[in-house]
Design a protein around this motif. Sequence first.
Motif, PDB file in Angstrom:
ATOM      1  N   ILE A 143       0.835  -1.198   0.000  1.00  0.00           N
ATOM      2  CA  ILE A 143       0.000   0.000   0.000  1.00  0.00           C
ATOM      3  C   ILE A 143       0.867   1.244   0.000  1.00  0.00           C
ATOM      4  N   GLN A 147      -1.552   5.565   2.802  1.00  0.00           N
ATOM      5  CA  GLN A 147      -2.464   4.485   3.213  1.00  0.00           C
ATOM      6  C   GLN A 147      -1.947   3.832   4.495  1.00  0.00           C
TER       7      GLN A 147
ATOM      8  N   MET B  13      -3.070  -9.613  -7.537  1.00  0.00           N
ATOM      9  CA  MET B  13      -3.211 -10.195  -6.204  1.00  0.00           C
ATOM     10  C   MET B  13      -4.272 -11.289  -6.308  1.00  0.00           C
ATOM     11  N   ILE B  18      -4.837  -4.922  -9.853  1.00  0.00           N
ATOM     12  CA  ILE B  18      -4.904  -3.524  -9.430  1.00  0.00           C
ATOM     13  C   ILE B  18      -4.115  -2.676 -10.417  1.00  0.00           C
ATOM     14  N   GLY B  41      -2.504   7.495  -2.513  1.00  0.00           N
ATOM     15  CA  GLY B  41      -2.896   6.302  -3.251  1.00  0.00           C
ATOM     16  C   GLY B  41      -3.044   6.510  -4.752  1.00  0.00           C
ATOM     17  N   SER B  45       4.258   7.454  -5.801  1.00  0.00           N
ATOM     18  CA  SER B  45       5.451   6.646  -5.484  1.00  0.00           C
ATOM     19  C   SER B  45       5.724   5.633  -6.580  1.00  0.00           C
ATOM     20  N   THR B  46       4.648   5.100  -7.151  1.00  0.00           N
ATOM     21  CA  THR B  46       4.812   4.120  -8.221  1.00  0.00           C
ATOM     22  C   THR B  46       5.538   4.755  -9.413  1.00  0.00           C
ATOM     23  N   GLN B  90      10.228   7.641   0.476  1.00  0.00           N
ATOM     24  CA  GLN B  90       9.140   8.143   1.323  1.00  0.00           C
ATOM     25  C   GLN B  90       9.330   7.703   2.782  1.00  0.00           C
ATOM     26  N   HIS B 201       2.771  16.792  -0.974  1.00  0.00           N
ATOM     27  CA  HIS B 201       1.397  17.190  -0.688  1.00  0.00           C
ATOM     28  C   HIS B 201       1.344  18.660  -0.277  1.00  0.00           C
TER      29      HIS B 201
HETATM   30  N1  ATP Z   1       2.763  -4.123  -4.265  1.00  0.00           N
HETATM   31  C1  ATP Z   1       1.505  -3.642  -4.422  1.00  0.00           C
HETATM   32  N2  ATP Z   1       0.478  -4.504  -4.571  1.00  0.00           N
HETATM   33  C2  ATP Z   1      -0.790  -4.042  -4.710  1.00  0.00           C
HETATM   34  N3  ATP Z   1      -1.138  -2.751  -4.746  1.00  0.00           N
HETATM   35  C3  ATP Z   1      -0.147  -1.838  -4.597  1.00  0.00           C
HETATM   36  C4  ATP Z   1       1.227  -2.233  -4.427  1.00  0.00           C
HETATM   37  N4  ATP Z   1       1.972  -1.107  -4.275  1.00  0.00           N
HETATM   38  C5  ATP Z   1       1.116  -0.056  -4.360  1.00  0.00           C
HETATM   39  N5  ATP Z   1      -0.156  -0.493  -4.556  1.00  0.00           N
HETATM   40  C6  ATP Z   1      -1.344   0.338  -4.723  1.00  0.00           C
HETATM   41  O1  ATP Z   1      -1.124   1.226  -5.811  1.00  0.00           O
HETATM   42  C7  ATP Z   1      -1.724   2.493  -5.535  1.00  0.00           C
HETATM   43  C8  ATP Z   1      -0.709   3.599  -5.733  1.00  0.00           C
HETATM   44  O2  ATP Z   1       0.279   3.488  -4.731  1.00  0.00           O
HETATM   45  P1  ATP Z   1       1.394   4.643  -4.541  1.00  0.00           P
HETATM   46  O3  ATP Z   1       2.288   4.193  -3.425  1.00  0.00           O
HETATM   47  O4  ATP Z   1       2.049   4.941  -5.837  1.00  0.00           O
HETATM   48  O5  ATP Z   1       0.503   5.902  -4.112  1.00  0.00           O
HETATM   49  P2  ATP Z   1       0.970   7.385  -3.709  1.00  0.00           P
HETATM   50  O6  ATP Z   1       0.357   8.345  -4.670  1.00  0.00           O
HETATM   51  O7  ATP Z   1       2.450   7.433  -3.534  1.00  0.00           O
HETATM   52  O8  ATP Z   1       0.269   7.598  -2.305  1.00  0.00           O
HETATM   53  P3  ATP Z   1       0.751   8.376  -0.968  1.00  0.00           P
HETATM   54  O9  ATP Z   1       0.530   9.832  -1.223  1.00  0.00           O
HETATM   55  O10 ATP Z   1      -0.164   7.809   0.056  1.00  0.00           O
HETATM   56  O11 ATP Z   1       2.194   8.025  -0.710  1.00  0.00           O
HETATM   57  C9  ATP Z   1      -2.258   2.446  -4.100  1.00  0.00           C
HETATM   58  O12 ATP Z   1      -3.672   2.293  -4.102  1.00  0.00           O
HETATM   59  C10 ATP Z   1      -1.595   1.214  -3.506  1.00  0.00           C
HETATM   60  O13 ATP Z   1      -2.410   0.565  -2.547  1.00  0.00           O
END
Ligand code: ATP
Lengths: 229, 229
Positions: A143, A147, B13, B18, B41, B45-46, B90, B201
């Motif tokens: 997550i 989250q 999963m 997802i 979310g 980060s992705t 992060q 943010h």
């Molecule tokens: N290994 C994984 N398996 C399943 N879902 C994942 C995985 N890694 C991330 N996610 C999902 O992908 C989505 C994007 O995650 P990400 O970490 O990129 O969000 P973010 O924009 O960086 O959020 P935040 O501001 O909370 O850090 C989220 O809904 C997360 O739950």
Amino acid sequence: FVKLNNIYKTYKMGDVSIKALKNVEMEIEAGSFVSIVGPSGSGKSTVLNLIGCLDQPTSGSILIENQQVQDLNKKQRADFRGQNLGFVFQNFNLIPVLSVYENVEYPLLMIKNEDSKNHRERILSLLDAVGVIDQKDKRPHQISGGQMQRVAVARALVTQPKIVIADEPTANLDHDTAFKIIDLMKRMKDQEKTTFVFSTHDPKIIGEAEIIYTLEDGTIQNREDRRDN
Amino acid sequence: FVKLNNIYKTYKMGDVSIKALKNVEMEIEAGSFVSIVGPSGSGKSTVLNLIGCLDQPTSGSILIENQQVQDLNKKQRADFRGQNLGFVFQNFNLIPVLSVYENVEYPLLMIKNEDSKNHRERILSLLDAVGVIDQKDKRPHQISGGQMQRVAVARALVTQPKIVIADEPTANLDHDTAFKIIDLMKRMKDQEKTTFVFSTHDPKIIGEAEIIYTLEDGTIQNREDRRDN
Ligand SMILES: Nc1ncnc2c1ncn2[C@@H]1O[C@H](COP(=O)(O)OP(=O)(O)OP(=O)(O)O)[C@@H](O)[C@H]1O
Ligand SMILES: Nc1ncnc2c1ncn2[C@@H]1O[C@H](COP(=O)(O)OP(=O)(O)OP(=O)(O)O)[C@@H](O)[C@H]1O
Ligand SMILES: [Mg+2]
Ligand SMILES: [Mg+2]
């Protein structure tokens, strides 16, 4: 009700003594919404760890709900925490091998005298309130940072503790999500009379507090009571 | 120079898929200051992990400094990162058994062709610039959350990489300290022509960016170029 009296916290590193807190005094009424602010390194986490009974002061006394906690031993402090406190850690501290749901359930399993009939409903409702219900079967590494932070908040609230201590609980959240969390805390404050003590760097979150303590270099610079406004 | 083309990232999963990123396109010029914003979310980060070569897309291509990186194997990606990129995680990811100084020194030891004469000076000057020089001999568990974050920033800058990727680099910092970090990054951008891609943010940090990509639910909603203002 929380009272810190003449609190000192000193870390010894070789011959060097680091005075992280010096003569800190705080008084927090039951059911209030208290914010601790100050620069990075000023001592906020140290204060919160003391109130949360995760750490002991070098000197001074800490009264929480009529219990002097500074001299409790490790087991007594763990029991006291389980019964009375909820803690949101600055680095979340989720358990990697448990799912989001199981992480939030965990404190309920630690309290022996609670009947578990309503637990599932309470856990799901909290997960929904912080906006992570869709993540409930995932593990922490699956997550996002924000989250994880929200799971940590849900976990701190699940035992309906008297006092919730939150160390920068919205640092990883966007504006709207952060306010969702703050609104949840205020609802609990109003409905359950929960006391909230939190540190934050975010001015809009500070704006929601009734009482603001300002820390700088380990000492309290100011106490602002905004309830008369 | 960074170019993301038709990027998809899907997590499987069980039978559930997802879609964390859908058809993400990005173009980042050398020496620019780019911010990625969006709700918790949404996929920030992705995206950063893909640009940082810490992860591979499910489909699509990623061009960094004329190198297609999506098909590099693990070792090739590690070498490419060591030579070209700096990453602020992060959750900081500091090495617990090393001191603050050693954590910042570490990436320099990983690059084989650098002569080490000026390393100490560079490390100390970075530690001073982010405001943690007094913590240099401590270990990560002996410093505050914001101090850890700043050590992570110093570590990302120490090899003078072409591209610095920073995932919410000021989340745990008060206003003044956050701007110290942003100013340091801008100085490096001006002097070294370093490219900065960061998620945040914080509206005041977003305000410092030249280009702002807005993410929502895995897709790019908007690209704003503020340099014409
Ligand atoms: N290994 C994984 N398996 C399943 N879902 C994942 C995985 N890694 C991330 N996610 C999902 O992908 C989505 C994007 O995650 P990400 O970490 O990129 O969000 P973010 O924009 O960086 O959020 P935040 O501001 O909370 O850090 C989220 O809904 C997360 O739950
Ligand atoms: N175990 C330790 N040993 C030595 N010094 C410590 C230890 N823990 C904390 N400190 C120091 O005590 C001071 C206060 O730390 P603390 O974590 O309370 O700050 P903070 O206000 O929470 O900062 P931030 O906003 O960055 O989280 C810091 O300068 C830190 O380096
Ligand atoms: Mg802290
Ligand atoms: Mg993130």
